[in-house]
Design a protein around this motif. Structure first.
Motif, PDB file in Angstrom:
ATOM      1  N   TRP A 744      48.392  51.001  39.540  1.00 11.96           N
ATOM      2  CA  TRP A 744      47.940  49.622  39.485  1.00 11.96           C
ATOM      3  C   TRP A 744      47.940  49.120  38.047  1.00 11.96           C
ATOM      4  CZ3 TRP A 744      45.084  53.901  39.781  1.00 11.96           C
ATOM      5  CH2 TRP A 744      44.098  54.076  38.813  1.00 11.96           C
ATOM      6  N   THR A 745      47.907  47.823  37.922  1.00  6.56           N
ATOM      7  CA  THR A 745      47.732  47.191  36.613  1.00  6.56           C
ATOM      8  C   THR A 745      47.037  45.859  36.823  1.00  6.56           C
ATOM      9  OG1 THR A 745      48.831  46.508  34.572  1.00  6.56           O
ATOM     10  CG2 THR A 745      49.941  45.958  36.631  1.00  6.56           C
ATOM     11  N   GLN A 746      46.323  45.399  35.825  1.00  3.92           N
ATOM     12  CA  GLN A 746      45.613  44.125  35.899  1.00  3.92           C
ATOM     13  C   GLN A 746      46.266  43.131  34.962  1.00  3.92           C
ATOM     14  OE1 GLN A 746      41.457  44.266  34.878  1.00  3.92           O
ATOM     15  NE2 GLN A 746      41.204  42.045  34.989  1.00  3.92           N
ATOM     16  N   ILE A 747      46.584  41.963  35.495  1.00  9.33           N
ATOM     17  CA  ILE A 747      47.131  40.859  34.705  1.00  9.33           C
ATOM     18  C   ILE A 747      46.263  39.647  34.964  1.00  9.33           C
ATOM     19  CG2 ILE A 747      49.137  39.395  34.260  1.00  9.33           C
ATOM     20  CD1 ILE A 747      50.888  41.655  35.366  1.00  9.33           C
ATOM     21  N   ASP A 748      45.632  39.136  33.923  1.00  9.59           N
ATOM     22  CA  ASP A 748      44.686  38.029  34.043  1.00  9.59           C
ATOM     23  C   ASP A 748      43.604  38.401  35.054  1.00  9.59           C
ATOM     24  OD1 ASP A 748      46.057  36.567  32.135  1.00  9.59           O
ATOM     25  OD2 ASP A 748      47.431  35.727  33.628  1.00  9.59           O
ATOM     26  N   GLN A 749      43.464  37.596  36.116  1.00  7.47           N
ATOM     27  CA  GLN A 749      42.408  37.841  37.099  1.00  7.47           C
ATOM     28  C   GLN A 749      42.946  38.506  38.363  1.00  7.47           C
ATOM     29  OE1 GLN A 749      39.178  37.333  36.542  1.00  7.47           O
ATOM     30  NE2 GLN A 749      39.629  36.607  34.481  1.00  7.47           N
ATOM     31  N   LYS A 750      44.138  39.139  38.263  1.00  8.88           N
ATOM     32  CA  LYS A 750      44.736  39.773  39.439  1.00  8.88           C
ATOM     33  C   LYS A 750      45.004  41.243  39.179  1.00  8.88           C
ATOM     34  CE  LYS A 750      46.984  35.488  40.884  1.00  8.88           C
ATOM     35  NZ  LYS A 750      48.266  34.773  41.049  1.00  8.88           N
ATOM     36  N   ILE A 751      44.708  42.048  40.203  1.00 11.27           N
ATOM     37  CA  ILE A 751      44.995  43.479  40.135  1.00 11.27           C
ATOM     38  C   ILE A 751      46.200  43.736  41.025  1.00 11.27           C
ATOM     39  CG2 ILE A 751      44.149  45.794  40.590  1.00 11.27           C
ATOM     40  CD1 ILE A 751      41.318  44.702  40.251  1.00 11.27           C
ATOM     41  N   HIS A 752      47.270  44.265  40.449  1.00 10.95           N
ATOM     42  CA  HIS A 752      48.495  44.583  41.192  1.00 10.95           C
ATOM     43  C   HIS A 752      48.508  46.082  41.441  1.00 10.95           C
ATOM     44  CE1 HIS A 752      50.469  40.615  40.404  1.00 10.95           C
ATOM     45  NE2 HIS A 752      49.605  40.641  39.389  1.00 10.95           N
TER      46      HIS A 752
END
Length: 827
Positions: A744-752
């Protein structure tokens, strides 16, 4: 119920007294000798006697042949005349509580008294302050706010606002009908505050759990030289216990001694309770020992104090002293012992105490059953639980909401969700604790949809979910390693306008640690600072764990050093942080510092230390720590410690020593021991030992794919492809499936979150494009892939291609967190 029209009529009649109607005296008396009037066999005869009484009002006898006039009227079905007799004559000798009891006993509605009062006032009757005081008290009990407010206005107009008894009744009215804040404001506005007013407002605040206000009022009361009664002192001591205000409690104790009030058993019992709630058992025992006279409540107080704080042996010593003093225990005594043992994990002893209690002739009540249910739940004694459930039904204890809640909790934890449903649905009075138990049970079993549905059902029933409801869901998700769901439900909790408590914050930090979400963890750290939980030792410990697992070790250490009262868990967490990063020497140095601070290490401490030695390759230090567990600290090594020692030896290449250690260890090796031994052969390729370890692992964990995959990799490194295929066939035969891997990775307010199983990422093309651009740049700089980690029977070119992709990129799980965490903004 008195109507608003009647209230308006009352206001008019109270404001203007008709001059033609004289005020009735409130000192009517009865005849000395009523024998000549004959027997009272009808309503008319009662009225005749009443009339004669008024004419011949010449003594102070206020009853007829042992009965009050009010009772005669009620017997003959005339509640109106009974109310009139009480208002204008009987209020001087018949207590208002007795009048209400009599009124109800004959099947009348107390609200009719207010109707009669309004009617009499509209007819011009003017009552004295004692009658008005009674009516105000009745308005408070029946929640008749408007009539009470009308009377308050009338009292101000007539100058009765300085009457202490009326003010007492007004404070009670406002507290019951408008809330404690209104009662406190009314009290503050009163010019004259008598002792009884102080006592009443302190009692109301205590009843509403306003413990800080109780202490503030008690202090103000002292400054005005008002003298509290014993009930007020007890309320203040209770507040000191609830608020853990030891210094204030000691001051009140001093007040008790100065005014020589220690002879009051209730006061001394409250002192014992106050000191025990502040963890000062020696002071509680000193108060107990100083008591000249002890009643059963005194013995129960000290037994409860010892039991509640886990001093179970001391509790039994006091119990034996009580029996030696010829004081027989009651059901409260046994319940104190049951709850103490249940609270501190002595579950088997709870069942023993229950038997002793029944042998002594005591029948378990709802409190007893609640403690026993908790014990059998933790012991997983489902059969015993069903027997107790039968006892509950047979003895009519299922009405008790706490018993019902304990039954729901028992069935949930013992995987009997259908039974939990039946118990919950049959509960007549479901309070918030019952709902929270159901929600927590669903969340614990990973059934989050049902937990959310229960929250919505709870709202529909008229109860608002509180912080415990949401925290139960968040924490259970975090415990089940469903960390993303924890963060998602916290967003929903914020939308509901519910503020987090320290348990919520700790659970969220655990979720961030599990996902290594440093930025999100920093935001929650900012939140904990703003709402004042950063100094909480549990939150601080969770912060150390989060920062350590998220790679920000410096912040973890800064948080650790800021903790004022470090618990053993705090030290263990920091030691584990050092151990995780291979800083074993620093971990050992911190361990020595902890011991120097007077803390006794536990088994977890040594697990962390041995893990550090394992990661740092410190064999000698590991041996020394392992040996010191039993010799220096009287801690028996567990299977985790033996597993760490095997790992330390095997990683360092001491394979024979590790093998000998496994063969001679006093505990039977489990999967962790054999797993540590097997993992070392990736570096030290000893297939003979590896096959032995794998054989044991396949028996202990036949469905764990990691063991099979590791062994296949070892075979492939030795080009034993037939054995690789044999293991593949074995996995198919046994039904072993490889667990899906994900990242996983977090970009801004989203966790992918990416997984080999799932739908393709909408930006998959761009991801591959960027990845191949990076690979091209790496090759220009001379990058050559290391194909030794590709354990497959394919050629070199194919192995290089495999390293250019990742199984997790193909599919993804996208957790949408478009909602801004406004609470965190600015962190």
């Amino acid at each position: 119920m008195a109507t608003l029209a009647q209230f308006h009529l009352l206001q008019t009649s109270l404001s203007s007294k008709p001059p033609s109607l004289p005020s009735l005296s409130s000192t009517f008396t009865l005849l000395d000798d009523l024998g000549q009037l004959g027997e009272l066999k009808s309503l008319n005869s009662v009225k005749a006697v009443h009339a004669q009484m008024i004419k011949m009002s010449n003594n102070n006898r206020m009853d007829i042949k042992g009965k009050s006039l009010v009772t005669y009227y009620l017997e003959f079905g005339d509640p109106r005349s009974a109310a009139m007799a009480f208002f204008v004559g009987s209020s001087h000798y018949l207590p208002w509580s007795s009048f209400l009891e009599e009124f109800r006993r004959f099947g009348n509605d107390p609200e009719d008294i207010l109707k009669f009062f309004v009617e009499f006032c509209s007819g011009g009757v003017v009552f004295d302050s004692r009658v008005l005081c009674f009516v105000l008290k009745l308005c408070g009990n029946l929640k008749e706010l408007w009539l009470g407010l009308e009377m308050h206005a009338y009292l101000i107009k007539r100058g009765f606002d300085l009457d202490v008894y009326l003010n007492f009744a007004l404070v009670n009215l406002y507290g019951n009908c408008l809330g404690i804040e209104s009662a406190n404001r009314l009290f503050d506005e009163m010019a004259k505050k008598e002792d009884m007013l102080w006592d009443e407002v302190i009692k109301l605040n205590s009843k509403n759990g306003r413990w800080l206000k109780v202490l503030e009022l008690f202090r103000s009361m002292q400054l005005t030289f008002a003298k509290p009664n014993s009930a007020t002192i007890i309320n203040a001591l209770q507040a000191c216990g609830k608020m853990r205000a030891l210094n204030e409690g000691k001051q009140i104790h001093g007040y008790v001694l100065r005014w020589e009030l220690e002879s009051s058993l209730a006061t001394c019992n409250s002192l014992i309770s106050m000191y025990s709630r502040n963890d000062r058992l020696e002071l509680a025992k000193a108060v107990f020992d100083s008591m000249n006279d002890r009643n059963l409540s005194s013995w129960n107080s000290i037994i409860s104090s010892y039991a509640a704080l886990g001093c179970l042996n001391d509790a039994w010593i006091v119990y034996n002293e009580m029996e030696s003093s010829n004081v027989k225990p009651d059901i409260v005594t046994w319940n104190c012992l049951l709850s103490g043992h249940s609270l501190h994990g002595s579950y088997q002893d709870v069942l023993t105490i229950l038997k002793r209690m029944q042998d002594a002739g005591f029948k378990p009540n709802s409190s007893s059953v609640t403690s026993v249910l908790q014990a059998v739940t933790e012991l997983c004694f489902l059969k015993h639980g069903r027997e107790i459930h039968g006892f509950v039904i047979r003895n009519g204890l299922d009405y008790d909401v706490y018993v019902g809640t304990s039954l729901v909790d028992k069935y949930m934890k013992n995987n009997c969700l259908s039974c939990a449903h039946i118990v919950f649905d049959n509960m007549k009075n479901k309070n918030i604790f019952a709902w929270n138990s159901l929600i927590s049970g669903y969340a614990m079993k990973g059934r989050h949809k049902e937990a959310i549905a229960a929250i919505h059902r709870m709202k529909s029933s008229g109860l608002a979910p509180n912080v415990v409801s949401w925290t139960a869901l968040i924490s259970r998700c975090s415990q089940n390693e469903n960390h993303a769901a924890s963060l998602k439900y916290f967003v929903q909790m914020q939308k509901e306008g519910i503020k987090a408590n320290f348990v919520t914050i700790s659970s969220l930090l655990k979720a961030c640690a599990g996902l290594s979400l440093l930025r999100k963890g920093e935001e929650i750290h900012c939140l904990s600072i703003r709402i004042g939980f950063v100094e909480d030792v549990y939150v601080a410990t969770a912060l150390i764990d989060m920062y350590s697992k998220a790679g920000n070790f410096r912040s973890a250490y800064e948080v650790f050093r800021m903790i004022k009262n470090k618990t053993l868990a705090s030290w263990n967490c920091m030691i584990m942080g050092f151990a995780t990063y291979g800083s074993a020497k620093e971990a050992i140095s911190l361990f020595n510092e902890m011991c120097g601070a007077g803390l006794q290490p536990d088994a977890i401490t040594f697990t962390a230390l041995l893990s550090g030695c394992k990661n740092s390759g410190l064999v000698d230090e590991g041996w020394e720590l392992f040996d010191s567990m039993s010799t220096d600290y009287n801690i028996a090594p567990t299977i985790e410690h033996f597993s760490c020692m095997v790992d330390i030896l095997a990683r360092a290449g001491y394979l024979d020593e590790a093998w000998d250690f496994i063969q001679t260890m006093p505990l039977k090796p489990d999967a962790t021991v054999w797993g540590a031994f097997l993992a070392s052969f990736v570096t030290y390729k000893n297939l003979e030992f590896a096959e032995t370890a794998a054989k044991n692992l396949f028996e202990l964990e036949p469905h764990n794919p990691a063991n099979h995959v590791l062994m296949m990799n070892l075979y492939s490194m030795s080009n034993r492809w037939e054995d690789v295929e044999r293991l593949k066939d074995l996995m198919k035969k046994v039904g072993v499936k490889r667990s899906p891997v994900w990242s996983w990775t977090q970009i801004d307010q989203k966790i992918h979150m990416f997984s080999a199983e799932g739908k393709p990422h909408p930006d998959l093309g761009e991801i591959y494009f960027e990845m191949y651009n990076l690979i091209c740049e790496m090759k220009k700089l001379g990058y050559e892939p290391d194909i030794s980690c590709v354990c497959q029977n394919i050629d070199v070119v194919e192995k290089k291609k495999m390293l250019l992709s990742h199984t997790e990129i193909g599919h993804y799980i996208w957790i949408d967190e478009d909602e801004k965490w406004e609470t965190y903004q600015g962190g």
